[in-house]
Design a protein around this motif. Structure first.
Motif, PDB file in Angstrom:
ATOM      1  N   GLU A 191       0.833  -1.204   0.000  1.00  0.00           N
ATOM      2  CA  GLU A 191       0.000   0.000   0.000  1.00  0.00           C
ATOM      3  C   GLU A 191       0.870   1.258   0.000  1.00  0.00           C
ATOM      4  O   GLU A 191       0.569   2.238  -0.702  1.00  0.00           O
ATOM      5  CB  GLU A 191      -0.926  -0.002   1.217  1.00  0.00           C
ATOM      6  N   ALA A 192       1.960   1.244   0.766  1.00  0.00           N
ATOM      7  CA  ALA A 192       2.877   2.390   0.801  1.00  0.00           C
ATOM      8  C   ALA A 192       3.495   2.612  -0.578  1.00  0.00           C
ATOM      9  O   ALA A 192       3.604   3.761  -1.054  1.00  0.00           O
ATOM     10  CB  ALA A 192       3.971   2.156   1.843  1.00  0.00           C
ATOM     11  N   GLN A 193       3.898   1.527  -1.231  1.00  0.00           N
ATOM     12  CA  GLN A 193       4.506   1.640  -2.558  1.00  0.00           C
ATOM     13  C   GLN A 193       3.495   2.135  -3.582  1.00  0.00           C
ATOM     14  O   GLN A 193       3.832   2.904  -4.490  1.00  0.00           O
ATOM     15  CB  GLN A 193       5.074   0.286  -2.999  1.00  0.00           C
ATOM     16  N   ILE A 233       1.078   4.215  -3.086  1.00  0.00           N
ATOM     17  CA  ILE A 233       0.973   5.670  -2.904  1.00  0.00           C
ATOM     18  C   ILE A 233       2.208   6.360  -3.479  1.00  0.00           C
ATOM     19  O   ILE A 233       2.108   7.386  -4.155  1.00  0.00           O
ATOM     20  CB  ILE A 233       0.808   6.010  -1.413  1.00  0.00           C
ATOM     21  N   ALA A 234       3.379   5.793  -3.235  1.00  0.00           N
ATOM     22  CA  ALA A 234       4.632   6.384  -3.729  1.00  0.00           C
ATOM     23  C   ALA A 234       4.682   6.411  -5.249  1.00  0.00           C
ATOM     24  O   ALA A 234       5.266   7.331  -5.842  1.00  0.00           O
ATOM     25  CB  ALA A 234       5.828   5.605  -3.181  1.00  0.00           C
ATOM     26  N   ARG A 241       1.368  13.153  -1.083  1.00  0.00           N
ATOM     27  CA  ARG A 241       1.578  11.707  -1.148  1.00  0.00           C
ATOM     28  C   ARG A 241       2.386  11.224   0.052  1.00  0.00           C
ATOM     29  O   ARG A 241       2.116  10.151   0.606  1.00  0.00           O
ATOM     30  CB  ARG A 241       2.271  11.324  -2.453  1.00  0.00           C
ATOM     31  N   GLU A 286      -0.019  11.144   2.916  1.00  0.00           N
ATOM     32  CA  GLU A 286      -0.917   9.993   2.817  1.00  0.00           C
ATOM     33  C   GLU A 286      -0.185   8.696   3.144  1.00  0.00           C
ATOM     34  O   GLU A 286      -0.730   7.815   3.814  1.00  0.00           O
ATOM     35  CB  GLU A 286      -1.522   9.912   1.415  1.00  0.00           C
ATOM     36  N   LEU A 287       1.050   8.564   2.672  1.00  0.00           N
ATOM     37  CA  LEU A 287       1.840   7.361   2.935  1.00  0.00           C
ATOM     38  C   LEU A 287       2.027   7.168   4.444  1.00  0.00           C
ATOM     39  O   LEU A 287       1.785   6.072   4.975  1.00  0.00           O
ATOM     40  CB  LEU A 287       3.191   7.478   2.231  1.00  0.00           C
ATOM     41  N   THR A 317      -1.213   6.324   6.189  1.00  0.00           N
ATOM     42  CA  THR A 317      -1.667   4.975   5.838  1.00  0.00           C
ATOM     43  C   THR A 317      -0.922   3.915   6.651  1.00  0.00           C
ATOM     44  O   THR A 317      -1.532   2.957   7.145  1.00  0.00           O
ATOM     45  CB  THR A 317      -1.484   4.724   4.327  1.00  0.00           C
ATOM     46  N   THR A 360      10.815   3.603   0.811  1.00  0.00           N
ATOM     47  CA  THR A 360       9.632   4.069   0.082  1.00  0.00           C
ATOM     48  C   THR A 360       9.386   5.542   0.370  1.00  0.00           C
ATOM     49  O   THR A 360       9.088   6.325  -0.547  1.00  0.00           O
ATOM     50  CB  THR A 360       8.396   3.228   0.458  1.00  0.00           C
ATOM     51  N   MET A 361       9.518   5.940   1.630  1.00  0.00           N
ATOM     52  CA  MET A 361       9.401   7.353   1.972  1.00  0.00           C
ATOM     53  C   MET A 361      10.496   8.147   1.268  1.00  0.00           C
ATOM     54  O   MET A 361      10.253   9.245   0.741  1.00  0.00           O
ATOM     55  CB  MET A 361       9.496   7.539   3.492  1.00  0.00           C
TER      56      MET A 361
END
Length: 202
Positions: A73-75, A77-78, A87, A90-91, A94, A134-135
Motif C-alpha cells: 500500500e505504501a509503494q 501511494i509512492a 503523497r 498519505e503514505l 496509511t 519508500t518514503m
C-alpha cells in the motif's frame, strides 16, 4: 510434474500461514501450538514441520504477510503521480492507520508483533528499511520537482521515519495513545516544513 509439486507446496505453506494467523488472533501466539495448527489443517505436526522448521518460522511468515500488505500500500501511494508532499502525508498516515487497525485494536495480534519486535527479527528490520526507502523515494521525487530541498536523501528519509516512530511502531502507538504529544497531522506538518526549500515553509 515439478511445477505441480511446487504449486502444491506453495499452496500448503499458504494454508498453514492462514490458519496460524487465525489461531494467533483467536487464542494468542503464546497459546497456539504447532499441533493446534496441524489439527485445524487435518495433518500431522510432522507434516507442518516439513514446510516450517519451527513455530517461530510460522510466526515470521505470518508477520511477513501482514507487513507485506502495508509495504504494498505504501509503494502504491509512492508510485502515484502528483505533488510529493500530499503523497508523503498519505503514505505516513496509511502506515499508521494500517498498523493501528491490525495490531493495536487486536490484543492477540499485538502480542505476536510485540514478540517479533522484542526478538529483533530480520523480517521486522527489513520492513522498517523498506518503508524508509519508500518514503525516501517520495522525498526524492519532491526534490526533483523543487518541492523539497535536502542535503542527504538517505539520512533525511531515516530522520523522517524515526520522527514517525510513535505513529508507526505498534507498541508505541498503543503506549502513547493517551499520552501528551503532537497529533499525527502536526508531526507530518513539522516533517514537511523541514523538507521545504530554504526560506519557504509552506
Amino acid at each position: 510434474m515439478t511445477l505441480i509439486s511446487e504449486n502444491v507446496e506453495t499452496d500448503t505453506r499458504e494454508r498453514i500461514l492462514v490458519v496460524a494467523e487465525r489461531l494467533f488472533r483467536q487464542i494468542g501466539y503464546q497459546k497456539t501450538t504447532v499441533a493446534d495448527i496441524a489439527k485445524e489443517l487435518r495433518m500431522s505436526p510432522a507434516n507442518v514441520y516439513r514446510f516450517f522448521d519451527s513455530k517461530k518460522a510460522i510466526h515470521e511468515g505470518v508477520a511477513r504477510g501482514l507487513m507485506g500488505e502495508v509495504e504494498i500500500e505504501a509503494q502504491r501511494i509512492a508510485d502515484r503521480s502528483g505533488p510529493a508532499a500530499p503523497r508523503l502525508r498519505e503514505l505516513m498516515k496509511t502506515v499508521h492507520r494500517m498498523n493501528s487497525e491490525r495490531y493495536v485494536g487486536d490484543s492477540k495480534l499485538h502480542e505476536m508483533v510485540a514478540i517479533a519486535m522484542e526478538e529483533d527479527w530480520e523480517v521486522c528490520n527489513a520492513h522498517i528499511m523498506l518503508i524508509t526507502q519508500t518514503m525516501g523515494s517520495v522525498i526524492a521525487q519532491g526534490v526533483a520537482s523543487g518541492e523539497f530541498e535536502v542535503d542527504d536523501l538517505e539520512q533525511t528519509a531515516l530522520c523522517c521515519c524515526t520522527a514517525m516512530i510513535r505513529f508507526f511502531h505498534p507498541q508505541m502507538i498503543a503506549q502513547c495513545a493517551n499520552k501528551p504529544g503532537p497529533t499525527i497531522d502536526r508531526m507530518i506538518d513539522f516533517i514537511l516544513a523541514s523538507l521545504a526549500p530554504r526560506g519557504k515553509t509552506s
